[in-house]
Design a protein around this motif. Structure first.
Motif, PDB file in Angstrom:
ATOM      1  N   PHE A 186     -30.338 124.461 -25.901  1.00  0.00           N
ATOM      2  CA  PHE A 186     -30.975 123.203 -26.317  1.00  0.00           C
ATOM      3  C   PHE A 186     -30.226 122.555 -27.474  1.00  0.00           C
ATOM      4  CE2 PHE A 186     -32.748 126.392 -29.098  1.00  0.00           C
ATOM      5  CZ  PHE A 186     -32.905 125.753 -30.318  1.00  0.00           C
ATOM      6  N   HIS A 187     -29.363 123.292 -28.142  1.00  0.00           N
ATOM      7  CA  HIS A 187     -28.550 122.746 -29.228  1.00  0.00           C
ATOM      8  C   HIS A 187     -27.698 121.569 -28.747  1.00  0.00           C
ATOM      9  CE1 HIS A 187     -29.563 126.843 -30.310  1.00  0.00           C
ATOM     10  NE2 HIS A 187     -29.129 126.693 -31.545  1.00  0.00           N
ATOM     11  N   LEU A 188     -27.400 121.531 -27.450  1.00  0.00           N
ATOM     12  CA  LEU A 188     -26.557 120.464 -26.920  1.00  0.00           C
ATOM     13  C   LEU A 188     -27.244 119.105 -26.965  1.00  0.00           C
ATOM     14  CD1 LEU A 188     -24.945 122.168 -23.786  1.00  0.00           C
ATOM     15  CD2 LEU A 188     -24.012 121.943 -26.098  1.00  0.00           C
ATOM     16  N   GLN A 189     -28.537 119.079 -27.206  1.00  0.00           N
ATOM     17  CA  GLN A 189     -29.256 117.806 -27.322  1.00  0.00           C
ATOM     18  C   GLN A 189     -29.369 117.347 -28.785  1.00  0.00           C
ATOM     19  OE1 GLN A 189     -31.102 120.187 -24.821  1.00  0.00           O
ATOM     20  NE2 GLN A 189     -29.377 119.335 -23.687  1.00  0.00           N
ATOM     21  N   ALA A 190     -28.488 117.857 -29.636  1.00  0.00           N
ATOM     22  CA  ALA A 190     -28.479 117.423 -31.045  1.00  0.00           C
ATOM     23  C   ALA A 190     -28.299 115.913 -31.107  1.00  0.00           C
ATOM     24  CB  ALA A 190     -27.356 118.115 -31.805  1.00  0.00           C
ATOM     25  N   GLY A 191     -29.074 115.294 -31.973  1.00  0.00           N
ATOM     26  CA  GLY A 191     -29.017 113.842 -32.108  1.00  0.00           C
ATOM     27  C   GLY A 191     -30.149 113.144 -31.387  1.00  0.00           C
ATOM     28  N   VAL A 192     -30.723 113.811 -30.365  1.00  0.00           N
ATOM     29  CA  VAL A 192     -31.861 113.228 -29.648  1.00  0.00           C
ATOM     30  C   VAL A 192     -33.079 114.154 -29.665  1.00  0.00           C
ATOM     31  CG1 VAL A 192     -30.431 111.794 -28.145  1.00  0.00           C
ATOM     32  CG2 VAL A 192     -31.040 114.111 -27.414  1.00  0.00           C
ATOM     33  N   LEU A 193     -32.865 115.430 -29.997  1.00  0.00           N
ATOM     34  CA  LEU A 193     -33.956 116.396 -30.055  1.00  0.00           C
ATOM     35  C   LEU A 193     -34.036 116.972 -31.463  1.00  0.00           C
ATOM     36  CD1 LEU A 193     -36.086 118.110 -28.443  1.00  0.00           C
ATOM     37  CD2 LEU A 193     -34.255 119.793 -28.078  1.00  0.00           C
ATOM     38  N   ALA A 194     -35.185 116.799 -32.108  1.00  0.00           N
ATOM     39  CA  ALA A 194     -35.334 117.236 -33.496  1.00  0.00           C
ATOM     40  C   ALA A 194     -35.108 118.734 -33.640  1.00  0.00           C
ATOM     41  CB  ALA A 194     -36.729 116.863 -34.010  1.00  0.00           C
ATOM     42  N   GLU A 195     -35.589 119.517 -32.678  1.00  0.00           N
ATOM     43  CA  GLU A 195     -35.420 120.958 -32.744  1.00  0.00           C
ATOM     44  C   GLU A 195     -33.950 121.358 -32.665  1.00  0.00           C
ATOM     45  OE1 GLU A 195     -39.533 120.216 -31.000  1.00  0.00           O
ATOM     46  OE2 GLU A 195     -37.539 119.305 -30.904  1.00  0.00           O
ATOM     47  N   ALA A 196     -33.169 120.596 -31.911  1.00  0.00           N
ATOM     48  CA  ALA A 196     -31.727 120.876 -31.820  1.00  0.00           C
ATOM     49  C   ALA A 196     -31.042 120.583 -33.149  1.00  0.00           C
ATOM     50  CB  ALA A 196     -31.107 120.041 -30.705  1.00  0.00           C
ATOM     51  N   ASP A 197     -31.419 119.485 -33.782  1.00  0.00           N
ATOM     52  CA  ASP A 197     -30.832 119.150 -35.085  1.00  0.00           C
ATOM     53  C   ASP A 197     -31.137 120.231 -36.111  1.00  0.00           C
ATOM     54  OD1 ASP A 197     -29.824 116.796 -34.073  1.00  0.00           O
ATOM     55  OD2 ASP A 197     -31.422 115.543 -34.885  1.00  0.00           O
ATOM     56  N   GLU A 198     -32.365 120.718 -36.092  1.00  0.00           N
ATOM     57  CA  GLU A 198     -32.754 121.753 -37.057  1.00  0.00           C
ATOM     58  C   GLU A 198     -31.972 123.030 -36.805  1.00  0.00           C
ATOM     59  OE1 GLU A 198     -34.681 125.049 -38.886  1.00  0.00           O
ATOM     60  OE2 GLU A 198     -34.719 124.731 -36.720  1.00  0.00           O
ATOM     61  N   ALA A 199     -31.793 123.387 -35.527  1.00  0.00           N
ATOM     62  CA  ALA A 199     -31.054 124.602 -35.193  1.00  0.00           C
ATOM     63  C   ALA A 199     -29.579 124.481 -35.568  1.00  0.00           C
ATOM     64  CB  ALA A 199     -31.197 124.897 -33.695  1.00  0.00           C
ATOM     65  N   ILE A 200     -28.988 123.321 -35.307  1.00  0.00           N
ATOM     66  CA  ILE A 200     -27.589 123.094 -35.673  1.00  0.00           C
ATOM     67  C   ILE A 200     -27.414 123.192 -37.178  1.00  0.00           C
ATOM     68  CG2 ILE A 200     -25.822 121.286 -35.848  1.00  0.00           C
ATOM     69  CD1 ILE A 200     -25.769 122.546 -33.137  1.00  0.00           C
ATOM     70  N   ASP A 201     -28.331 122.584 -37.929  1.00  0.00           N
ATOM     71  CA  ASP A 201     -28.246 122.636 -39.388  1.00  0.00           C
ATOM     72  C   ASP A 201     -28.372 124.074 -39.893  1.00  0.00           C
ATOM     73  OD1 ASP A 201     -27.929 119.899 -39.526  1.00  0.00           O
ATOM     74  OD2 ASP A 201     -30.019 119.484 -40.049  1.00  0.00           O
ATOM     75  N   HIS A 202     -29.258 124.842 -39.274  1.00  0.00           N
ATOM     76  CA  HIS A 202     -29.449 126.229 -39.684  1.00  0.00           C
ATOM     77  C   HIS A 202     -28.190 127.054 -39.418  1.00  0.00           C
ATOM     78  CE1 HIS A 202     -30.624 130.470 -38.941  1.00  0.00           C
ATOM     79  NE2 HIS A 202     -31.365 130.292 -40.023  1.00  0.00           N
ATOM     80  N   MET A 203     -27.623 126.922 -38.220  1.00  0.00           N
ATOM     81  CA  MET A 203     -26.418 127.680 -37.895  1.00  0.00           C
ATOM     82  C   MET A 203     -25.274 127.300 -38.823  1.00  0.00           C
ATOM     83  SD  MET A 203     -24.794 129.940 -36.058  1.00  0.00           S
ATOM     84  CE  MET A 203     -25.798 130.294 -34.602  1.00  0.00           C
ATOM     85  N   GLY A 204     -25.090 125.999 -39.052  1.00  0.00           N
ATOM     86  CA  GLY A 204     -24.021 125.550 -39.943  1.00  0.00           C
ATOM     87  C   GLY A 204     -24.171 126.091 -41.348  1.00  0.00           C
ATOM     88  N   ALA A 205     -25.390 126.044 -41.877  1.00  0.00           N
ATOM     89  CA  ALA A 205     -25.625 126.519 -43.236  1.00  0.00           C
ATOM     90  C   ALA A 205     -25.390 128.024 -43.351  1.00  0.00           C
ATOM     91  CB  ALA A 205     -27.052 126.169 -43.671  1.00  0.00           C
ATOM     92  N   ARG A 206     -25.803 128.774 -42.331  1.00  0.00           N
ATOM     93  CA  ARG A 206     -25.668 130.226 -42.416  1.00  0.00           C
ATOM     94  C   ARG A 206     -24.206 130.674 -42.312  1.00  0.00           C
ATOM     95  NH1 ARG A 206     -27.144 132.577 -45.145  1.00  0.00           N
ATOM     96  NH2 ARG A 206     -27.118 134.616 -44.115  1.00  0.00           N
ATOM     97  N   VAL A 207     -23.440 130.111 -41.362  1.00  0.00           N
ATOM     98  CA  VAL A 207     -22.043 130.548 -41.273  1.00  0.00           C
ATOM     99  C   VAL A 207     -21.262 130.100 -42.496  1.00  0.00           C
ATOM    100  CG1 VAL A 207     -22.054 130.686 -38.753  1.00  0.00           C
ATOM    101  CG2 VAL A 207     -21.341 128.550 -39.851  1.00  0.00           C
TER     102      VAL A 207
END
Length: 305
Positions: free
Chosen positions: A273-294
């Motif tokens: 579902f991360h592939l829907q970043a920009g249109v799905l709020a949950e995807a944006d949150e997941a992308i931000d979390h992964m980016g911050a952790r790595v």
């Protein structure tokens, strides 16, 4: 523009017959998948450069506001080892790289059925090696992949360890496809995922594996030895039929006593579902979390150097 998860779920379900169709060839499905991944809109101000590293075409992506010293994100795209491309990921990868404060490199590794295992894995080993000669230090490099790219990223980390090469500062796995033996044997369970079916996974697994043993770690890293790997951040989705691969990775990590391992399950969501970043709020949150952790893990590795 934001979309309700139910709207996206319905659109994915409507696409399932096309991806499952035997009347549409590999090239047709590749074009469909690229359109599918381009749902994530490109962040304004992103820069792109096409290069060749170790004979592999690689697209460099620079999110707006990120400088040269921020670190490097090596991203392995998904697509069942037969679909997907760097160009198709021009929306999602810069969002992840921006969240991590890094520039990104996305290789166009060889795809099946034209290139079966171990071609893509060996290509990624050579790309990884070549980055050192380009001045990239392992302490400032993170490795992330989604779906098949997630399985490939974990297999790459294991291969680097086994060959005595320094691993990246961290590994990020997004809904990884990491146990193809289940699919070759036709044993993956059905779930509520709107797009991915067990029969699809079986079809693409057999194309990639060819005549090799699907249980070997290079193909099914969820069955491999997790000891001595870099810190791992894992995302999975509750409705994804591949979530059992994530659970197997977590179990293997616990058995190996792996140092730092984080697994976050997103219940009620579907595969990648991360592939829907920009249109799905949950995807944006997941992308931000992964980016911050790595990013945090890379910072810790640099500080310990």
């Amino acid at each position: 523009m934001r979309m309700h998860p139910g709207v996206i779920r319905a659109a994915l379900r409507g696409s399932r017959p096309l991806f499952a169709s035997n009347r549409i060839g590999v090239n047709g499905k590749r074009r469909m998948y690229d359109r599918f991944t381009r749902v994530a809109r490109v962040p304004r101000g992103t820069g792109y450069d096409g290069v060749t590293i170790a004979g592999v075409p690689v697209e460099g992506m620079r999110p707006p506001g990120v400088g040269d010293s921020g670190g490097t994100l090596l991203y392995l795209h998904g697509g069942a080892y037969g679909l997907g491309s760097a160009r198709g990921y021009r929306g999602v990868v810069p969002r992840l790289a921006g969240a991590a404060g890094m520039t990104a490199l996305v290789p166009d590794y060889s795809r099946s059925p034209e290139a079966r295992f171990p071609v893509a894995l060996e290509e990624m080993v050579e790309v990884y090696r070549a980055l050192f000669s380009c001045g990239v230090e392992p302490e400032s490099l993170v490795l992330v992949g989604d779906s098949a790219g997630g399985g490939l990223a974990l297999a790459l980390a294991m291969t680097l360890r086994d060959r005595g090469l320094p691993g990246p500062a961290a590994v990020g796995l997004i809904c990884p496809w990491a146990d193809l033996a289940i699919d070759v044997d036709g044993e993956r369970p059905e779930t509520r995922d709107p797009l991915i079916t067990p029969s699809m996974a079986t079809e693409w697994a057999r194309k990639y594996v060819g005549g090799h043993d699907p249980r070997q770690p290079g193909i099914s890293p969820a069955r491999g030895d997790m000891a001595g790997l870099p810190p791992i951040v894992l995302h999975s989705a509750g409705d994804d039929p591949l979530c059992i691969d994530a659970d197997a990775i977590e179990k293997a990590a616990a058995e190996a006593g792996t140092g730092l391992f984080e697994h976050r399950r997103f219940d009620g969501l579907w595969h990648d579902f991360h592939l829907q970043a920009g249109v799905l709020a949950e995807a944006d949150e997941a992308i931000d979390h992964m980016g911050a952790r790595v990013r945090a893990l890379m910072t810790e590795r640099e500080a310990a150097k």
